[in-house]
Design a protein around this motif. Sequence first.
Motif, short mmCIF file in Angstrom:
data_model
loop_
_atom_site.label_atom_id
_atom_site.label_comp_id
_atom_site.label_asym_id
_atom_site.label_seq_id
_atom_site.Cartn_x
_atom_site.Cartn_y
_atom_site.Cartn_z
N UNK A 125 0.88 -1.22 0.06
CA UNK A 125 0.08 0.04 0.08
C UNK A 125 0.93 1.12 0.21
N UNK A 126 0.23 2.47 0.04
CA UNK A 126 1.09 3.64 0.35
C UNK A 126 0.51 4.48 1.33
N UNK A 127 1.51 5.25 1.81
CA UNK A 127 1.06 6.07 2.97
C UNK A 127 1.01 7.60 2.24
N UNK A 128 -0.11 8.39 2.68
CA UNK A 128 -0.25 9.68 2.17
C UNK A 128 -0.71 10.48 3.41
N UNK A 129 -0.30 11.94 3.28
CA UNK A 129 -0.63 12.55 4.35
C UNK A 129 -1.95 13.41 3.92
N UNK A 142 -4.43 13.86 -7.79
CA UNK A 142 -4.33 12.73 -6.94
C UNK A 142 -5.15 11.38 -7.05
N UNK A 143 -6.20 11.58 -7.82
CA UNK A 143 -7.28 10.64 -8.12
C UNK A 143 -6.47 9.15 -8.63
N UNK A 144 -5.51 9.17 -9.54
CA UNK A 144 -5.09 8.11 -10.28
C UNK A 144 -4.23 7.46 -9.19
N UNK A 145 -3.75 7.99 -8.08
CA UNK A 145 -2.93 6.95 -7.13
C UNK A 145 -4.28 5.99 -6.23
N UNK A 146 -5.25 6.72 -5.86
CA UNK A 146 -6.55 6.10 -5.30
C UNK A 146 -6.83 5.04 -6.20
N UNK A 147 -7.01 5.30 -7.40
CA UNK A 147 -7.42 4.27 -8.54
C UNK A 147 -6.69 3.16 -8.70
N UNK A 148 -5.09 3.40 -8.67
CA UNK A 148 -4.28 2.43 -8.80
C UNK A 148 -4.54 1.49 -7.54
N UNK A 149 -4.70 2.02 -6.16
CA UNK A 149 -4.47 1.33 -5.05
C UNK A 149 -5.76 0.47 -4.80
N UNK A 150 -6.95 0.95 -5.55
CA UNK A 150 -8.17 0.21 -5.49
C UNK A 150 -8.10 -0.84 -6.62
N UNK A 151 -7.26 -0.75 -7.70
CA UNK A 151 -7.17 -1.68 -8.70
C UNK A 151 -6.45 -2.90 -8.10
N UNK A 152 -5.60 -2.40 -7.34
CA UNK A 152 -4.50 -3.45 -6.78
C UNK A 152 -4.93 -4.05 -5.45
N UNK A 153 -6.01 -3.78 -5.02
CA UNK A 153 -6.77 -4.18 -3.81
C UNK A 153 -5.96 -3.91 -2.47
N UNK A 201 -15.19 9.46 -4.39
CA UNK A 201 -14.12 8.55 -4.53
C UNK A 201 -14.84 7.19 -4.09
N UNK A 202 -15.55 7.06 -3.08
CA UNK A 202 -16.09 5.68 -2.62
C UNK A 202 -17.27 5.35 -3.67
N UNK A 203 -17.96 6.40 -4.53
CA UNK A 203 -18.90 5.99 -5.33
C UNK A 203 -18.18 5.40 -6.50
N UNK A 204 -16.98 5.94 -6.95
CA UNK A 204 -16.37 5.61 -8.10
C UNK A 204 -15.58 4.26 -7.68
N UNK A 205 -14.84 3.90 -6.53
CA UNK A 205 -14.29 3.04 -5.89
C UNK A 205 -14.91 2.25 -4.79
N UNK A 206 -16.07 1.53 -4.87
CA UNK A 206 -16.49 1.08 -3.80
C UNK A 206 -15.78 0.38 -2.63
N UNK A 207 -14.80 -0.46 -3.18
CA UNK A 207 -14.07 -1.23 -2.24
C UNK A 207 -12.62 -0.62 -1.84
N UNK A 208 -12.57 0.76 -1.97
CA UNK A 208 -11.35 1.59 -1.90
C UNK A 208 -11.00 1.16 -0.11
N UNK A 209 -9.78 0.75 -0.07
CA UNK A 209 -9.25 0.44 1.23
C UNK A 209 -8.52 1.58 2.00
N UNK A 210 -8.90 2.26 2.94
CA UNK A 210 -8.48 3.50 3.47
C UNK A 210 -8.12 3.24 5.07
N UNK A 211 -7.16 3.55 5.47
CA UNK A 211 -6.61 3.12 6.80
C UNK A 211 -6.28 4.76 7.41
N UNK A 212 -7.45 5.03 8.40
CA UNK A 212 -7.04 6.27 8.99
C UNK A 212 -6.41 6.18 10.31
#
Length: 333
Positions: A125-129, A142-153, A201-212
């Motif tokens: 995964x990646x760490x963003x601020x 920065x949307x392509x970064x989120x899309x990449x991580x969603x694609x890679x699960x 974001x979550x409508x586009x990538x419903x399974x986006x994984x984000x750790x807060x």
Amino acid sequence: MKIDLFNHVLPKPYFDRLIEIIPDKRMLDRYPKLATLWDIDAHRAMLDEYEGYQQVLSLANPPLEMLAGPDESPELARIANDGMAALCKAYPEQFPAFTASLPMNNPDAALAEAERAIDECDARGVQLFTNVQGKPISAPDFAPIFDLLAERDLPVWVHPIRGPNHPDYLTEETSEHEIWFTFGWPYETSACMMRLGYSGLFDRNPHQKIITHHMGGMIPFFANKIALGFEQIFADNGKNPHAERAGLKKDPLDYFRLLHADTALNGSEASTICGHAFFTSAHSVFATDAPFDLRGGRDFIEGTIRAVDALDIPDDERDMIYAGNARKLLNLD
């Protein structure tokens, strides 16, 4: 088994480079005093004190974009990620994975580094601020970064960032009494999650994984306030006008329930109970924020374990928080 999903390290090659370039020279007085942050022998010796305890590594503050311009920050990212990957390869029993850092002031290079770190270094995964030099990470850049991580699960770790240059009142120039840190960081996390939700974001990538970080900041405590927006109070149909204008498919609070939140709350049992009540065992993950305490990480590790053990939940749910959810999020199995 306990897998600490949000803690921090400075790999030695990166730390040596940091000393050369860091603009805030006060850190040169502080970081060397915290040996478990950069001295791998001291770090590993601390981990050995806790049976069945592992760490998924992430880079410590400051963000790369605060250290170098867009032409130089990609090199820093490579040094940091290669350093964490080397630690995971050398000591897999203690460091099963790491999350990559990105040169976010260069979005194209950030996307390329995310791909390299995942494909070549096995980053999970990646760490963003929460912002990039004042720009929200919900911005289209920065949307392509989120899309990449969603694609890679794979997950995106989100760490708050704010400094004393954010005044507490408009009549002042700087924040006082470390309010920028104590209360500013939880606000940053909460605002960032709201902006990500409203970005679609979550409508586009419903399974986006984000750790807060820090159990979602202010979200659990103000859940009912999130559910009832100010304009919604006066709406004839009872619906949130902002959500309707943004074209969201769900109520804003529903997007917050998709997040994962870590237990890095300085060992506070009451805060852990509050956060768990909102996020539930299925979306809570064990993390300590080590080594940033007075005992080089031990206070946070021991306090967080006590707080998680204090939760009134079945043992199988506690196991989920300690390790099961981490394995699933990072595809460690």
